[in-house]
Design a protein around this motif. Structure first.
Motif, PDB file in Angstrom:
ATOM      1  N   SER A 134       0.827  -1.209   0.000  1.00  0.00           N
ATOM      2  CA  SER A 134       0.000   0.000   0.000  1.00  0.00           C
ATOM      3  C   SER A 134       0.859   1.255   0.000  1.00  0.00           C
ATOM      4  CB  SER A 134      -0.927  -0.008   1.217  1.00  0.00           C
ATOM      5  OG  SER A 134      -0.185  -0.082   2.423  1.00  0.00           O
ATOM      6  N   ARG A 135       2.012   1.204   0.675  1.00  0.00           N
ATOM      7  CA  ARG A 135       2.913   2.358   0.689  1.00  0.00           C
ATOM      8  C   ARG A 135       3.677   2.469  -0.623  1.00  0.00           C
ATOM      9  NH1 ARG A 135       5.686   1.689   6.708  1.00  0.00           N
ATOM     10  NH2 ARG A 135       3.728   1.511   7.894  1.00  0.00           N
ATOM     11  N   LEU A 136       4.123   1.311  -1.139  1.00  0.00           N
ATOM     12  CA  LEU A 136       4.881   1.344  -2.389  1.00  0.00           C
ATOM     13  C   LEU A 136       4.022   1.838  -3.546  1.00  0.00           C
ATOM     14  CD1 LEU A 136       6.828  -2.045  -2.106  1.00  0.00           C
ATOM     15  CD2 LEU A 136       7.718   0.256  -1.708  1.00  0.00           C
ATOM     16  N   ALA A 137       2.698   1.604  -3.448  1.00  0.00           N
ATOM     17  CA  ALA A 137       1.812   2.016  -4.538  1.00  0.00           C
ATOM     18  C   ALA A 137       1.787   3.521  -4.723  1.00  0.00           C
ATOM     19  CB  ALA A 137       0.396   1.497  -4.276  1.00  0.00           C
ATOM     20  N   ASP A 138       2.165   4.274  -3.674  1.00  0.00           N
ATOM     21  CA  ASP A 138       2.172   5.735  -3.767  1.00  0.00           C
ATOM     22  C   ASP A 138       3.428   6.282  -4.436  1.00  0.00           C
ATOM     23  OD1 ASP A 138      -0.269   5.815  -2.466  1.00  0.00           O
ATOM     24  OD2 ASP A 138       0.635   5.971  -0.471  1.00  0.00           O
ATOM     25  N   SER A 139       4.365   5.398  -4.796  1.00  0.00           N
ATOM     26  CA  SER A 139       5.596   5.847  -5.440  1.00  0.00           C
ATOM     27  C   SER A 139       5.292   6.417  -6.823  1.00  0.00           C
ATOM     28  CB  SER A 139       6.583   4.681  -5.562  1.00  0.00           C
ATOM     29  OG  SER A 139       6.885   4.163  -4.281  1.00  0.00           O
ATOM     30  N   PRO A 140       6.132   7.334  -7.297  1.00  0.00           N
ATOM     31  CA  PRO A 140       5.860   7.985  -8.590  1.00  0.00           C
ATOM     32  C   PRO A 140       5.688   6.993  -9.738  1.00  0.00           C
ATOM     33  CG  PRO A 140       7.592   9.154  -7.409  1.00  0.00           C
ATOM     34  CD  PRO A 140       7.309   7.917  -6.622  1.00  0.00           C
ATOM     35  N   ILE A 143       6.768  -9.970   2.901  1.00  0.00           N
ATOM     36  CA  ILE A 143       5.567  -9.352   2.334  1.00  0.00           C
ATOM     37  C   ILE A 143       4.365 -10.008   2.990  1.00  0.00           C
ATOM     38  CG2 ILE A 143       4.262  -8.807   0.252  1.00  0.00           C
ATOM     39  CD1 ILE A 143       6.777  -9.229  -1.390  1.00  0.00           C
ATOM     40  N   ASP A 144       3.632  -9.241   3.788  1.00  0.00           N
ATOM     41  CA  ASP A 144       2.431  -9.758   4.440  1.00  0.00           C
ATOM     42  C   ASP A 144       1.223  -9.499   3.542  1.00  0.00           C
ATOM     43  OD1 ASP A 144       0.868 -10.940   6.328  1.00  0.00           O
ATOM     44  OD2 ASP A 144       0.868  -9.253   7.723  1.00  0.00           O
ATOM     45  N   GLU A 145       0.195 -10.354   3.727  1.00  0.00           N
ATOM     46  CA  GLU A 145      -1.035 -10.250   2.936  1.00  0.00           C
ATOM     47  C   GLU A 145      -0.708 -10.134   1.448  1.00  0.00           C
ATOM     48  OE1 GLU A 145      -3.400  -7.118   4.598  1.00  0.00           O
ATOM     49  OE2 GLU A 145      -3.678  -8.165   6.502  1.00  0.00           O
ATOM     50  N   VAL A 146       0.141 -11.057   1.011  1.00  0.00           N
ATOM     51  CA  VAL A 146       0.637 -11.003  -0.367  1.00  0.00           C
ATOM     52  C   VAL A 146      -0.479 -11.228  -1.377  1.00  0.00           C
ATOM     53  CG1 VAL A 146       1.222 -13.463  -0.554  1.00  0.00           C
ATOM     54  CG2 VAL A 146       2.577 -11.767  -1.804  1.00  0.00           C
ATOM     55  N   GLU A 147      -1.623 -11.755  -0.918  1.00  0.00           N
ATOM     56  CA  GLU A 147      -2.734 -11.966  -1.852  1.00  0.00           C
ATOM     57  C   GLU A 147      -3.211 -10.642  -2.460  1.00  0.00           C
ATOM     58  OE1 GLU A 147      -4.524 -11.397   2.227  1.00  0.00           O
ATOM     59  OE2 GLU A 147      -2.904 -12.619   1.382  1.00  0.00           O
ATOM     60  N   GLU A 148      -2.896  -9.533  -1.809  1.00  0.00           N
ATOM     61  CA  GLU A 148      -3.297  -8.234  -2.350  1.00  0.00           C
ATOM     62  C   GLU A 148      -2.593  -7.909  -3.668  1.00  0.00           C
ATOM     63  OE1 GLU A 148      -2.713  -5.189   0.498  1.00  0.00           O
ATOM     64  OE2 GLU A 148      -4.166  -5.984   1.944  1.00  0.00           O
ATOM     65  N   ILE A 149      -1.414  -8.477  -3.884  1.00  0.00           N
ATOM     66  CA  ILE A 149      -0.668  -8.167  -5.112  1.00  0.00           C
ATOM     67  C   ILE A 149      -0.351  -9.416  -5.923  1.00  0.00           C
ATOM     68  CG2 ILE A 149       0.350  -6.050  -4.214  1.00  0.00           C
ATOM     69  CD1 ILE A 149       2.867  -7.599  -3.579  1.00  0.00           C
ATOM     70  N   ALA A 150      -0.851 -10.565  -5.502  1.00  0.00           N
ATOM     71  CA  ALA A 150      -0.582 -11.794  -6.253  1.00  0.00           C
ATOM     72  C   ALA A 150      -1.825 -12.668  -6.313  1.00  0.00           C
ATOM     73  CB  ALA A 150       0.564 -12.567  -5.605  1.00  0.00           C
ATOM     74  N   SER A 151      -2.982 -12.023  -6.443  1.00  0.00           N
ATOM     75  CA  SER A 151      -4.222 -12.795  -6.529  1.00  0.00           C
ATOM     76  C   SER A 151      -4.371 -13.393  -7.925  1.00  0.00           C
ATOM     77  CB  SER A 151      -5.424 -11.906  -6.193  1.00  0.00           C
ATOM     78  OG  SER A 151      -5.454 -10.789  -7.062  1.00  0.00           O
ATOM     79  N   ARG A 152      -5.339 -14.266  -8.057  1.00  0.00           N
ATOM     80  CA  ARG A 152      -5.539 -14.978  -9.327  1.00  0.00           C
ATOM     81  C   ARG A 152      -5.762 -14.006 -10.476  1.00  0.00           C
ATOM     82  NH1 ARG A 152      -6.669 -20.422  -8.784  1.00  0.00           N
ATOM     83  NH2 ARG A 152      -7.113 -21.129  -6.646  1.00  0.00           N
ATOM     84  N   ARG A 153      -5.020 -14.220 -11.565  1.00  0.00           N
ATOM     85  CA  ARG A 153      -5.244 -13.452 -12.782  1.00  0.00           C
ATOM     86  C   ARG A 153      -6.400 -14.074 -13.550  1.00  0.00           C
ATOM     87  NH1 ARG A 153       0.924 -13.824 -14.639  1.00  0.00           N
ATOM     88  NH2 ARG A 153       0.541 -15.874 -13.728  1.00  0.00           N
ATOM     89  N   SER A 191      -7.131  -7.835 -14.620  1.00  0.00           N
ATOM     90  CA  SER A 191      -7.446  -7.233 -13.334  1.00  0.00           C
ATOM     91  C   SER A 191      -6.450  -6.117 -13.042  1.00  0.00           C
ATOM     92  CB  SER A 191      -7.395  -8.285 -12.228  1.00  0.00           C
ATOM     93  OG  SER A 191      -6.074  -8.764 -12.075  1.00  0.00           O
ATOM     94  N   PRO A 192      -6.816  -5.181 -12.156  1.00  0.00           N
ATOM     95  CA  PRO A 192      -5.902  -4.073 -11.850  1.00  0.00           C
ATOM     96  C   PRO A 192      -4.551  -4.537 -11.302  1.00  0.00           C
ATOM     97  CG  PRO A 192      -8.109  -3.606 -11.031  1.00  0.00           C
ATOM     98  CD  PRO A 192      -8.103  -5.032 -11.487  1.00  0.00           C
ATOM     99  N   THR A 193      -4.533  -5.715 -10.669  1.00  0.00           N
ATOM    100  CA  THR A 193      -3.278  -6.181 -10.058  1.00  0.00           C
ATOM    101  C   THR A 193      -2.479  -7.112 -10.966  1.00  0.00           C
ATOM    102  OG1 THR A 193      -4.384  -8.086  -9.022  1.00  0.00           O
ATOM    103  CG2 THR A 193      -4.290  -6.029  -7.755  1.00  0.00           C
ATOM    104  N   GLN A 194      -2.974  -7.366 -12.178  1.00  0.00           N
ATOM    105  CA  GLN A 194      -2.295  -8.346 -13.026  1.00  0.00           C
ATOM    106  C   GLN A 194      -0.866  -7.918 -13.358  1.00  0.00           C
ATOM    107  OE1 GLN A 194      -4.614 -10.297 -15.979  1.00  0.00           O
ATOM    108  NE2 GLN A 194      -2.960 -10.327 -17.494  1.00  0.00           N
ATOM    109  N   GLY A 195      -0.655  -6.631 -13.641  1.00  0.00           N
ATOM    110  CA  GLY A 195       0.697  -6.153 -13.936  1.00  0.00           C
ATOM    111  C   GLY A 195       1.615  -6.285 -12.742  1.00  0.00           C
ATOM    112  N   VAL A 196       1.067  -6.063 -11.544  1.00  0.00           N
ATOM    113  CA  VAL A 196       1.866  -6.208 -10.332  1.00  0.00           C
ATOM    114  C   VAL A 196       2.249  -7.671 -10.130  1.00  0.00           C
ATOM    115  CG1 VAL A 196       1.937  -5.812  -7.851  1.00  0.00           C
ATOM    116  CG2 VAL A 196       0.681  -4.231  -9.323  1.00  0.00           C
ATOM    117  N   THR A 197       1.288  -8.570 -10.333  1.00  0.00           N
ATOM    118  CA  THR A 197       1.574 -10.002 -10.187  1.00  0.00           C
ATOM    119  C   THR A 197       2.654 -10.440 -11.164  1.00  0.00           C
ATOM    120  OG1 THR A 197      -0.720 -10.376  -9.504  1.00  0.00           O
ATOM    121  CG2 THR A 197       0.562 -12.300 -10.168  1.00  0.00           C
ATOM    122  N   ASN A 198       2.556  -9.989 -12.406  1.00  0.00           N
ATOM    123  CA  ASN A 198       3.564 -10.346 -13.408  1.00  0.00           C
ATOM    124  C   ASN A 198       4.952  -9.860 -12.989  1.00  0.00           C
ATOM    125  OD1 ASN A 198       1.569 -11.499 -14.980  1.00  0.00           O
ATOM    126  ND2 ASN A 198       1.310  -9.683 -16.280  1.00  0.00           N
TER     127      ASN A 198
END
Length: 450
Positions: free
Chosen positions: A238-244, A268-278, A284-291
């Motif tokens: 959540s903090r890293l997401a605010d990076s430029p 990395i806690d609660e990693v499902e937030e950035i590595a959920s099923r594509r 999905s909005p997180t697919q690029g992050v998961t990749n």
């Protein structure tokens, strides 16, 4: 070199051009059983920053004495003389001259004592004793390397890392089975890779901890870093997401910085937030992050001396590619504390002065199905309730209307009983539902990899 050349050795202060000769002396001492106490890097640093003298014959450095001062005491960090090609008496003469020159150089510092540590098997003791040094018996030399060197401090600060206290592993109450598993699978292969290699065991690079919320996954991650004595770097998506550059770029930059550290545990806690099923199209909005995380994990696995620990409350929600063999070495379940663990948790939180009067068996039975956090809440609730009861029972001053307390806190009896804890447990809502426990047991069968 002939004896004549050796006999004309003279003593002078260290010059920067002497570094190669110091290296040869250190290696010679190491190879002939002198076993220098200080590393070559420390010796060179003292040569350049502290006090050093050398014995020179022609262009050859035959011996050296290196010292540093600390709190009115001088320490000789390196002292050796080549002996292989010298006449019998020459090493003694050179050694005495080196020690005398070093002492005179350090005398203006106002030192009260000059000390030296040497290997038991070395020949340097005879030189030292012959020059006024006294052997102090029943002393032991101990050392512990610092987990982070000076050059790494800025890097560690950049990624929000820190060094954790060394007692965290011992403080994990109970959970003997889980601790033994992590000790065998993670800690030993990472801390003693040579031993692991003899058995053909490769040090792990990444591990997934899964289980219901509040069961201690973060506690275990920190305990592993503490046990290894490695820096702990916790990433907060959540903090890293605010990076430029957004979350993917921030993740990559963080992993690149970690790669410059000698050792690190990345969590990395609660990693499902950035590595959920594509889920295909539309992405999905997180697919690029998961990749991006999958790419980083592949690169991370090529680095020695690092461990990635991910934790999730919902392991079945993770992308299948994330848990594939070759990415995470182990997928470890962390469940509710068993009876032994619950007893240890109660023993840690109940005050020492009253624990002998508490029925721990009753508390262990009554707290089945609770997380460590649930038990801690019950303990604190009981303590507050008991203190409030003691205050209500105390007399009230008619003049001021305030409670009259004993002169000192030690004079007040602690009225805290098993009943207080049992009453607090009855009002404590379990964090983990029975359905969540059933899901967890199913996930163990389907996804755990030990």
């Amino acid at each position: 070199m002939n004896h004549r050349t050796q006999s004309h050795a003279h003593i002078r202060d260290f010059h920067d051009d002497d570094l190669d000769g110091i290296v040869r002396l250190w290696e010679h001492a190491h190879d002939t059983g002198e076993a220098p106490v200080y590393s070559l890097a420390e010796v060179i640093a003292s040569c350049q920053a502290d006090h050093a003298v050398v014995a020179v014959a022609g262009e050859r450095i035959l011996g050296a004495a290196v010292g540093r001062a600390a709190h009115a005491q001088g320490w000789i960090v390196f002292f050796t003389v080549f002996t292989d090609e010298a006449p019998a008496a020459e090493p003694e003469r050179i050694g005495a001259a080196l020690l005398d020159r070093l002492e005179r150089r350090m005398a203006p510092l106002g030192l009260g004592k000059l000390s030296v540590l040497v290997a038991d098997s070395g020949n340097g003791v005879s030189h030292l004793v012959g020059n006024g040094f006294e052997v102090r018996h029943q002393l032991r030399y101990l050392e512990r390397p610092l987990p982070v060197q000076r050059r790494e401090l800025d890097l560690l600060k950049e990624v929000g890392g820190r060094i954790l206290p060394r007692h965290l592993w011992r403080n994990v109450a109970g959970m003997t089975k889980e601790k033994m598993l992590l000790e065998e699978r993670l800690v030993t292969p990472l801390a003693r890779p040579a031993l692991a290699s003899r058995y053909g065991v490769l040090p792990p690079r990444a591990v997934m901890l899964f289980g219901p919320p509040g069961t201690g996954k973060t506690t275990f991650a920190k305990a592993i870093a503490s046990r290894l004595d490695w820096p702990f770097v916790e990433l907060f998506p959540s903090r890293l997401a605010d990076s430029p550059g957004g979350l993917p770029a921030a993740l990559r930059q963080t992993f690149e910085t970690v790669a410059e550290l000698e050792h690190a545990v990345v969590f990395i806690d609660e990693v499902e937030e950035i590595a959920s099923r594509r889920r295909g199209d539309p992405p999905s909005p997180t697919q690029g992050v998961t990749n991006e995380l999958l790419k980083l994990l592949s690169e991370f696995r090529d680095l020695d001396g690092r461990l990635l620990i991910c934790a999730t409350n919902f392991v079945r929600a993770l992308d299948a590619a994330f848990l594939r063999h070759g990415r995470f070495d182990y997928v470890v379940p962390i469940g509710l504390p068993d009876a032994e663990a619950r007893r240890a948790i109660w023993g840690r939180y109940v005050p020492v002065g009253v624990i002998d009067g508490i029925d721990l068996d009753a508390l262990v039975d009554a707290s089945e199905g609770l997380t460590p956090a649930d038990i801690e809440y019950a303990v604190r609730h009981a303590a507050q309730d008991a203190l409030a009861g003691a205050l209500r029972a105390a007399p009230v001053s008619t003049a001021t209307g305030t409670i009259v307390l004993p002169e000192t806190d030690d004079d007040s009896p602690v009225l805290l009983s098993t009943a207080h804890y049992l009453r607090a447990l009855r009002s404590t809502r379990a964090t983990v539902s029975k359905s969540a426990v059933r899901d967890f047991l199913e996930d163990i069968d389907a996804l755990a990899r030990l």
